[in-house]
Design a protein around this motif. Structure first.
Motif, PDB file in Angstrom:
ATOM      1  N   UNK A 198       0.739  -1.319  -0.043  1.00 12.01           N
ATOM      2  CA  UNK A 198       0.101   0.007   0.008  1.00 12.01           C
ATOM      3  C   UNK A 198       0.890   1.352  -0.076  1.00 12.01           C
ATOM      4  N   UNK A 199       0.283   2.148  -0.620  1.00 14.96           N
ATOM      5  CA  UNK A 199       1.331   3.532  -0.877  1.00 14.96           C
ATOM      6  C   UNK A 199       1.126   4.235   0.033  1.00 14.96           C
ATOM      7  N   UNK A 200      -0.270   4.453   0.877  1.00 11.98           N
ATOM      8  CA  UNK A 200      -0.429   5.181   1.936  1.00 11.98           C
ATOM      9  C   UNK A 200      -1.265   4.567   3.037  1.00 11.98           C
ATOM     10  N   UNK A 201      -1.732   5.481   4.171  1.00 18.25           N
ATOM     11  CA  UNK A 201      -2.300   4.562   5.468  1.00 18.25           C
ATOM     12  C   UNK A 201      -3.859   4.253   5.137  1.00 18.25           C
ATOM     13  N   UNK A 202      -4.623   5.015   4.162  1.00 13.21           N
ATOM     14  CA  UNK A 202      -5.703   4.712   3.824  1.00 13.21           C
ATOM     15  C   UNK A 202      -6.051   3.471   3.090  1.00 13.21           C
ATOM     16  N   UNK A 203      -4.845   3.565   2.101  1.00 10.13           N
ATOM     17  CA  UNK A 203      -4.871   2.156   1.104  1.00 10.13           C
ATOM     18  C   UNK A 203      -4.579   0.952   2.101  1.00 10.13           C
ATOM     19  N   UNK A 204      -3.532   1.365   2.868  1.00 11.34           N
ATOM     20  CA  UNK A 204      -3.274  -0.050   3.847  1.00 11.34           C
ATOM     21  C   UNK A 204      -4.594  -0.460   4.493  1.00 11.34           C
ATOM     22  N   UNK A 205      -5.363   0.295   5.134  1.00 12.69           N
ATOM     23  CA  UNK A 205      -6.555  -0.258   5.438  1.00 12.69           C
ATOM     24  C   UNK A 205      -7.375  -1.138   4.577  1.00 12.69           C
ATOM     25  N   UNK A 206      -7.594  -0.489   3.374  1.00 10.29           N
ATOM     26  CA  UNK A 206      -8.407  -1.293   2.177  1.00 10.29           C
ATOM     27  C   UNK A 206      -7.618  -2.479   1.972  1.00 10.29           C
ATOM     28  N   UNK A 207      -6.166  -2.476   1.867  1.00 10.77           N
ATOM     29  CA  UNK A 207      -5.696  -3.885   1.651  1.00 10.77           C
ATOM     30  C   UNK A 207      -5.689  -5.068   2.569  1.00 10.77           C
TER      31      UNK A 207
END
Ligand code: B12
Length: 216
Positions: A198-207
């Protein structure tokens, strides 16, 4: 409300490592209803990236970079504390840390806070974490996911070391992995066999949600 002005003020505060101005501008952002994560990403993160570029060009030196990083940490601390409280339900357990030899932790702390705010149980091992410790702690808390952060090209190899060790110990099937950090890419994740990037913190949650098969 002038969002662009607030973002610009945030960048200047990081550039000047203005430890007093940081409280004023973060409070102003919150009182004007700006999303804390947007304020970090569009304001403070842009500022620290600019300082990083000046550092690379030899136009600022390590003590200044350290001071800017302190201000950045203070800003993200205030803003992330304003995020809505996490969900009640436990949606999965994540062990996370910055890999061995690497002390960068600002981005990782953002990822931790976002995961917690989205109902994940997170064990943050801090920075400069040995590969064996990730595995030991993941077993201890029966984690679903191990997340590693690497900000140095020289420490990315420890993300690979983790994959290799998980495979060797037969745990790769049971525990998913996610990697991140500025020099880390989707390609690197694929190359070392990590389950997600994930490129950033919000994407980390989705992943992490998608790794665990969680659908809203
Ligand atoms: C701040 C900073 C520091 C601070 C760190 C303070 C701290 N507590 O973190 C200090 C001053 C201590 C520091 C030290 C050093 N630094 Co430094 N630092 C930076 C800088 C400017 C910004 C990093 C940052 O915080 N960005 C803001 C956050 C929000 O972004 P982020 O970290 O990328 O995180 C986001 C994503 O990557 C992702 N993410 C991050 N982690 C994870 C984890 C997971 C699981 C997931 C899914 C996602 C994810 O989500 C985050 C949120 O959106 C970068 C430049 C840059 N552009 O990255 C250089 C940089 C990383 N540093 C660099 C260097 C060289 C060093 C030093 C070696 C300098 C020295 N000569 O001593 C030391 C290293 C010490 C060590 N052993 O680790 C180089 C690395 C070059 C390279 N090729 O590897 C950079 C790129 C600067 C440069 N251009 O030269 N540094």
């Amino acid at each position: 409300m002038d969002k662009e002005k607030l973002f610009k003020d945030a960048q200047d505060i990081i550039m000047k490592s203005d430890n007093n101005g940081v409280e004023e501008v973060t409070r102003r952002a919150l009182s004007e209803g700006i999303d804390p994560l947007e304020m970090i990403n569009e304001g403070f993160r842009v500022g620290i990236t600019m300082v990083g570029e000046l550092f690379e060009r030899g136009e600022v030196f390590l003590p200044e970079l350290i001071q800017s990083a302190e201000v950045m940490k203070k800003a993200s601390g205030i803003l992330m504390a304003a995020l809505p409280k996490g969900r009640e339900a436990k949606r999965g357990a994540v062990v996370i840390g910055t890999v061995r030899g690497d002390i960068h932790d600002i981005g990782k702390i953002l990822v931790v806070t976002m995961l917690q705010a989205n109902g994940f149980e997170v064990l943050d091992l801090g920075h400069d974490v040995e590969t064996a410790k990730f595995i030991e702690k993941a077993q201890e808390i029966n984690a679903d996911v191990i997340g590693t952060s690497s900000l140095l090209t020289t420490t990315m190899k420890y993300q690979k070391e983790l994959e290799d060790e998980l495979k060797k110990s037969g745990m790769k099937e049971k525990i998913k992995t996610i990697v991140g950090g500025a020099p880390v890419t989707r390609r690197w994740a694929d190359r070392i066999g990590a389950d997600a990037y994930a490129e950033n913190a919000s994407e980390a949650v989705r992943k992490v949600e998608s790794l665990l098969g969680i659908k809203e």
